[in-house]
Motif scaffolding. Structure first.
Motif, short mmCIF file in Angstrom:
data_model
loop_
_atom_site.label_atom_id
_atom_site.label_comp_id
_atom_site.label_asym_id
_atom_site.label_seq_id
_atom_site.Cartn_x
_atom_site.Cartn_y
_atom_site.Cartn_z
N THR A 28 0.85 -1.19 0.00
CA THR A 28 0.00 0.00 0.00
C THR A 28 0.89 1.24 0.00
N ARG A 29 1.67 1.42 1.07
CA ARG A 29 2.44 2.65 1.26
C ARG A 29 3.57 2.81 0.24
N THR A 30 4.38 1.78 0.06
CA THR A 30 5.55 1.94 -0.82
C THR A 30 5.09 2.23 -2.24
N SER A 31 4.14 1.43 -2.70
CA SER A 31 3.64 1.60 -4.06
C SER A 31 2.96 2.96 -4.23
N LEU A 78 11.03 -1.91 -7.99
CA LEU A 78 10.79 -3.36 -7.96
C LEU A 78 10.63 -3.88 -6.55
N ARG A 79 9.54 -4.59 -6.32
CA ARG A 79 9.37 -5.38 -5.08
C ARG A 79 9.19 -6.83 -5.47
N HIS A 80 9.95 -7.71 -4.81
CA HIS A 80 9.95 -9.11 -5.22
C HIS A 80 10.15 -10.01 -4.00
N GLU A 106 16.21 -6.75 2.15
CA GLU A 106 16.37 -5.32 2.42
C GLU A 106 15.17 -4.52 1.94
N HIS A 107 15.05 -3.33 2.47
CA HIS A 107 14.01 -2.38 2.03
C HIS A 107 14.62 -0.97 2.20
N PRO A 108 15.57 -0.63 1.31
CA PRO A 108 16.38 0.57 1.54
C PRO A 108 15.61 1.89 1.57
N THR A 109 14.56 2.04 0.78
CA THR A 109 13.87 3.35 0.81
C THR A 109 13.04 3.51 2.08
N GLN A 110 12.58 2.38 2.64
CA GLN A 110 11.92 2.45 3.95
C GLN A 110 12.95 2.90 5.00
N ALA A 111 14.18 2.39 4.88
CA ALA A 111 15.23 2.79 5.83
C ALA A 111 15.51 4.28 5.74
N SER A 138 11.97 -9.49 8.95
CA SER A 138 11.59 -8.10 8.60
C SER A 138 12.71 -7.37 7.87
N ARG A 139 12.52 -7.18 6.59
CA ARG A 139 13.56 -6.50 5.80
C ARG A 139 13.72 -5.04 6.24
N THR A 140 12.66 -4.44 6.77
CA THR A 140 12.79 -3.03 7.19
C THR A 140 13.77 -2.92 8.36
N VAL A 141 13.79 -3.94 9.22
CA VAL A 141 14.75 -3.95 10.34
C VAL A 141 16.17 -4.06 9.80
N THR A 197 7.64 -4.41 14.57
CA THR A 197 7.27 -4.99 13.27
C THR A 197 6.21 -6.06 13.46
N ARG A 198 5.49 -6.35 12.39
CA ARG A 198 4.50 -7.43 12.43
C ARG A 198 5.20 -8.76 12.17
N LEU A 199 4.54 -9.85 12.50
CA LEU A 199 5.05 -11.17 12.10
C LEU A 199 4.93 -11.29 10.59
N GLN A 200 6.01 -11.62 9.93
CA GLN A 200 6.01 -11.69 8.46
C GLN A 200 5.50 -13.08 8.05
N LYS A 201 4.19 -13.26 8.18
CA LYS A 201 3.64 -14.61 8.07
C LYS A 201 3.85 -15.24 6.70
N HIS A 230 6.72 2.10 13.41
CA HIS A 230 6.28 0.82 12.81
C HIS A 230 6.22 1.08 11.30
N PRO A 231 6.77 0.20 10.49
CA PRO A 231 6.74 0.46 9.03
C PRO A 231 5.34 0.31 8.44
N PHE A 232 4.45 -0.38 9.17
CA PHE A 232 3.10 -0.70 8.70
C PHE A 232 3.17 -1.65 7.50
N PRO A 233 2.22 -2.48 7.23
CA PRO A 233 0.94 -2.55 7.91
C PRO A 233 1.06 -3.12 9.33
N ARG A 234 0.22 -2.59 10.23
CA ARG A 234 0.14 -3.21 11.55
C ARG A 234 -1.03 -4.19 11.53
#
Ligand code: NCD
Length: 270
Positions: A28-31, A78-80, A106-111, A138-141, A197-201, A230-234
């Motif tokens: 949602t947010r990144t896109s 790109l998200r993959h 990784e998620h560099p732009t979130q960082a 959690s790649r944001t971590v 962070t949420r559990l990355q189920k 929190h990077p969200f989604p929560r």
């Protein structure tokens, strides 16, 4: 960054540019923030958020998809789900590609937007950051650890609070880090940033679980000048009753994401 945007960025500077959002995982947010950023700069956007309606569904691989889309694009976001997708992307020539999340990597732009938020809120040479939740997947971590090490010269104190199944990987550990499975008095008193962070189920293959929720009661144990991120989604990690606490900065993170991505696009494509 705000002054860079007001002085150097104009609303038609990307007039002739096309950015392609290529998302193989939900977002949602990144896109949306990449799209909003490009629109604000006057550029055009091609969006592939429903990848199953593209030739990917026919079996096309990532390399061919990128080599196709670059014919129409100045920039690909790109998200993959595969951690190795960055290696495929790095071989594609003649187009800029931004990593918007590669699996558990990784998620560099979130960082970037997380660091920008921390810098705005905590005026210390080296804030103490407590990471809480799923730290393994959690790649944001992972990206926040990397960027804060670079920005604060490895001086941040880090507390990793999680259970054995979701604890931070040894490769991120450095001398002085605290690794524990519960929040302690020492952590409550010394934390500047609580990063949840949420559990990355989507990456969890067995039935392992972990229960943790940040409630107003838990927040009352922390200092008044700390911040909650929190990077969200929560999902259930932060009780909505905490949203009115002035220390809760997750909606500021989301807002900062737009500024960061406008800056990034304008620096990459001008
Ligand atoms: C994160 C992601 O996709 O890694 N979300 C985001 O980009 N804001 C975090 C998550 O999905 O938990």
């Amino acid at each position: 960054m705000k002054s860079y945007i007001s002085q150097k960025v104009s609303d038609n500077m990307m007039r002739d540019k096309i950015m392609t959002n290529l998302f193989y995982q939900p977002s949602t947010r990144t896109s949306a923030s990449f799209q909003a950023a490009m629109h604000k700069l006057g550029g055009k956007v091609l969006s592939f958020n429903e990848i199953n309606y593209s030739s990917v569904a026919k079996g096309e691989d990532l390399e061919d998809t990128l080599n196709t889309l670059k014919q129409y694009s100045d920039l690909i976001v790109l998200r993959h789900p595969d951690i190795t997708s960055t290696q495929v992307a790095s071989k594609i020539k003649d187009v800029s590609i931004i990593n918007a999340g590669n699996g558990t990597g990784e998620h560099p732009t979130q960082a970037l937007l997380d660091l920008y938020t921390i810098k705005n809120e905590i005026k210390k040479d080296a804030p103490t950051i407590t990471f809480f939740g799923d730290l393994k997947y959690s790649r944001t971590v992972h990206s926040l650890l990397d960027i804060t090490d670079k920005y604060y010269n490895n001086k941040c104190k880090r507390n990793f609070v999680s259970n054995g199944d979701f604890q931070i990987d040894d490769k991120y550990f450095r001398y002085g880090d605290l690794v524990t499975n519960k929040l302690t008095k020492n952590i409550f008193e010394n934390t500047d940033v609580l990063y949840v962070t949420r559990l990355q189920k989507e990456y969890i293959t067995n039935n392992t679980q972990m229960e943790y929720t940040v409630t107003p009661d838990l927040m009352s144990k922390f200092n008044n000048d700390m911040i909650l991120m929190h990077p969200f989604p929560r999902v259930w990690e932060i009780d909505k009753k905490v949203d009115n606490d002035p220390r809760a900065k997750y909606f500021d993170q989301i807002k900062n994401g737009l500024l960061v991505r406008m800056t990034l696009i304008s620096k990459l494509l001008v």
